[in-house]
Design an enzyme around this catalytic site. Structure first.
Site, short mmCIF file in Angstrom:
data_model
loop_
_atom_site.label_atom_id
_atom_site.label_comp_id
_atom_site.label_asym_id
_atom_site.label_seq_id
_atom_site.Cartn_x
_atom_site.Cartn_y
_atom_site.Cartn_z
N ASP A 70 12.04 -38.66 34.18
CA ASP A 70 12.47 -38.43 32.83
C ASP A 70 12.11 -39.66 32.29
O ASP A 70 12.18 -40.79 32.72
CB ASP A 70 13.81 -37.97 32.59
N LYS A 71 12.09 -39.73 30.98
CA LYS A 71 11.58 -40.91 30.02
C LYS A 71 12.67 -41.94 30.25
O LYS A 71 12.25 -43.21 30.48
CB LYS A 71 11.54 -40.64 28.42
#
Length: 337
Positions: A151-152
């Site tokens: 995930d970012k």
């Protein structure tokens, strides 16, 4: 011929409405739509369903396998697309390991892994395209080298492949769970027992399709955990994920009552403050000022090299924000930071 992966969606949308004929035989929704609309693949239909662009009788569809019925009214909104290019960018990389086949990066928080609509630049792929002479193409045109994702806002160890042979072999290792993946997380509360296994199935959250949740008909998910330190109102936890479901650690920890610190999506931001003592609450506010994302870090991986078969161990130190939290709580995290 260009594939779906070479495009990104724009704001322009073309809408179709299809009324299923009384004489139409029963088909899967994705197959029926692909056969009804010219020049659209079932893969693209499935992506449209995943992103909430297809309605049946006014309701958002969340399963491509649903069977159509005579009289169904299908509304299909198709965002128009334009070619997506990957621009090499000189972005600093913290390289953990590198050879002729693989490169392992300690990804910072707030970095997207590959370009997509709204994130054309500043991604890990843009940085790798500048740094590496060659990258694998097996993952698609706009994901050169990328075998798996983070995930970012999740930091830490991520592996990229420099050629397709290494990519395909590593992809098989991920698929067949031949890679041991460990994460470190700061979570709310004291966990009892201090080690264990979470086996609750994970699927789309029925009340919010952009989130995931523990649901009875979800996919099997296995997370093993071990508490490394009880930090008063937080715990430092080492987690091994056996499966790789989207948001798996975040969902499992939230479901167990110990959401990941800073995770606003799954109740880990300020929701727990009211349950703390005044002394704890003051320090918790100080901690939250340090971290503005989920305190989750891909710490280390063990695997056999895709070409030589030799064992490889890669480890990424914690980023500054998590180290600052540990310092505030009086934990000596020097070996982790």
């Amino acid at each position: 011929m260009l594939t779906d992966e070479l495009y990104e969606e724009t704001m322009d949308t073309q809408t179709y409405q299809i009324i299923v004929s009384p004489h139409q035989k029963s088909l899967r929704l994705d197959r029926f739509i692909a056969e009804s609309i010219p020049r659209i693949s079932r893969t693209r239909v499935q992506l449209l369903i995943e992103n909430g662009h297809i309605l049946r009788n006014g309701q958002v569809i969340d399963k491509a396998s649903l069977k159509i019925s005579p009289g169904d009214i299908l509304t299909i909104s198709i965002p128009q697309r334009r070619p997506l290019t990957v621009e090499p960018e000189m972005i600093p990389l913290q390289i953990v390991y590198e050879d002729d086949d693989l490169i392992v990066i300690n990804k910072p928080p707030d970095m997207v892994v590959h370009p997509a609509a709204g994130n054309r630049t500043g991604t890990l792929v843009n940085a790798l395209a500048h740094y590496c002479t060659t990258l694998s193409t097996a993952g698609g045109y706009y994901r050169p080298g990328i075998i798996h994702r983070l995930d970012k806002d999740t930091s830490g160890t991520i592996i990229a492949a420099k050629n397709d042979v290494a990519h395909n072999e590593m992809a098989r290792k991920f698929e067949y769970r031949k890679i041991e993946k460990y994460y470190l997380a700061l979570v709310w509360g004291t966990i009892t027992p201090s080690s264990g296994v979470i086996l609750d199935p994970i699927g789309r959250d029925p009340s919010n399709r952009k989130k995931f949740a523990v649901v009875p008909d979800g996919k099997d998910a296995e997370t093993r955990y071990e508490v490394l330190a009880d930090l008063d109102f937080l715990s430092l936890v080492r987690l091994r994920i056996i499966t790789g479901r989207t948001h798996q650690i975040r969902v499992h920890m939230a479901y167990s009552g110990h959401p990941v610190l800073g995770d606003s999506t799954y109740g880990g931001r300020t929701k727990k403050l009211k349950s703390l003592k005044p002394r704890q609450r003051e320090k918790a506010v100080q901690v939250l000022d340090c971290i503005h994302r989920q305190a989750l870090h891909s710490y280390e991986m063990f695997f056999d090299h895709p070409r030589t078969g030799e064992p490889v161990h890669v480890r990424s130190t914690l980023p500054r924000d998590m180290c600052e939290v540990l310092q505030i709580l009086g934990y000596d995290g020097e070996s982790l930071c």
